[in-house]
Design a protein around this motif. Sequence first.
Motif: not given
Lengths: 319, 319
Positions: B68-83
């Motif tokens: 199973t593959a799942k997709y997620t991510g940070q909606t903007d380009a915020d570094v702390a948000g992606q962490v």
Amino acid sequence: MKKKLMSVLLTAAVAVGTLAGSAVSAQAASMQGDSSEEYYMVSFLSGIDYWKTCFKGMEDAANLLGVTAKYTGQTDADVAGQVAVLEQVIAMNPAGIAITCVNSTALADTINSAIDSGIKVVTFDSDSPTSNRSSYLSTGNEEAGASAAEYLVPLCGSSGKIAVLYTVGAENAESRVTGFKNWCAENAPDVGFVDVNDAGDTSTATDNMAAALQANDDIVGVFCVDGVAGTAGPTAVNESGIDGLHVLAFDVDKTVLDMIKSGDIDATVAQGQYNMGYWSQMFLFTEAHELSAVDLPGFVDTGVTIVTADTVDNYYVTE
Amino acid sequence: MKKKLMSVLLTAAVAVGTLAGSAVSAQAASMQGDSSEEYYMVSFLSGIDYWKTCFKGMEDAANLLGVTAKYTGQTDADVAGQVAVLEQVIAMNPAGIAITCVNSTALADTINSAIDSGIKVVTFDSDSPTSNRSSYLSTGNEEAGASAAEYLVPLCGSSGKIAVLYTVGAENAESRVTGFKNWCAENAPDVGFVDVNDAGDTSTATDNMAAALQANDDIVGVFCVDGVAGTAGPTAVNESGIDGLHVLAFDVDKTVLDMIKSGDIDATVAQGQYNMGYWSQMFLFTEAHELSAVDLPGFVDTGVTIVTADTVDNYYVTE
């Protein structure tokens, strides 16, 4: 030719059409083939140890996929001879061929005739860039040079001169030297270089390296950039009687491994032959079964590993 | 750490030991997983079309492998948000993670903590080179620049000046420019260049490109090297009213595709996003199941394709 990517993106499942190549029969999309489905590895100088590791990778991947991998090649480095071997393999109509090319242009027409007849072809280790091969899997040479510098230069104290022994004008070697020097420019700008031509010949290489050591008493390390340099460089350093030089060889010939074991040289650069064979087989299977909506990636950098006294025992090939 | 390659070469079968990562259970070596085995793709600016094609590739490969593959991510380009998003994904304890990094250094510690807890990690599109990720799958930028030159320069008659519009100082863009200029040095030495800075901003890029066109009446073509240039360059050329300029854009934004369709520009450079996702999934599965005797290849060049009026219809993303 590119398949229609975005059209495929609209479909729910992976497209599996009629399959080219008589050895691959139409079946549900899966990573499981049939033992009657054959893939060939084609080399030159086919008896050398170097290819054994490549074929072991291909065989392991073939076992996983349930297909059959076979090894053949031209016993020497004769161009017409390798063309003839490739033609014999094409006549067997396998599902795919992974070939390492003795010459960068001479195999292109024969490779293209294989592709025209429905056989999938990738190149590994030595490319045929003007052919229509689907992918090329080999050492990324600039990266390899940078990895070599990252290991050797700090060992030498990041100053003084490093002799760089290689076949001047050979594309692979020149790229490794570029990667090595670029790494130094960025990380050790005090390091100087003495370029030494190995001329692709062990005896010339040993002589030239000895002369360079005599002419430059500020050489602190030697980077042997190719297989010839890898055996000749350490010999010249040993014969010079100069102590304390750091030496990084290339490839994993038994003589080189023995010198690492005995402490005569520091380390050597091992290429990623197992990955060349392993991912060649995975790529060929994926293409033969039309398992991807797009063409294969054009290049895989199979990487290098620095082999030191700690790891050298893992690199001896046992029959 | 390298596994013992040569020891493995002595065994008859592929080694399958106990598997790290709780989602992967020990089983016979095969290319077939279990739907309870999860792999995540983690992006930033997670809503943009660009990643949809990446994830489609990952999903297709996951379907083939039965996982199973799942997709997620940070909606903007915020570094702390992606962490933070990556930490949430790690807490799910998936078998593997394919991540594109908003910042080349800031994700390294979190990536390493994932690896330490037994999760396999590769990077795609944008790397975290100082992390311990197993592989990086992305566009080979020098090769992409050379492919762009091979298409655009002959169209421009292999003489005159070509404007090169890019974010000066950005590593990816600089490498593409190097590849473009190296190709010209070898194949079209009469071509000159006007370097134009797009400064990573569409409005600045359009202004700078317009100024360069006014100052150089011998410009015959424009190579837009990055996504910003890809939309700004064509706009500036259109507004200049100059006829007969050849323009090669970058990436496949709808506005760019529309301009190819209308004949306003010649073509654009499409990156290999599908392959980034597809081979990320194949690599992660191979590593999680310990199906190869050695580490994964360190880099895959997922390649580029030149999109012209003949093929543009395939590149529109339909919801």
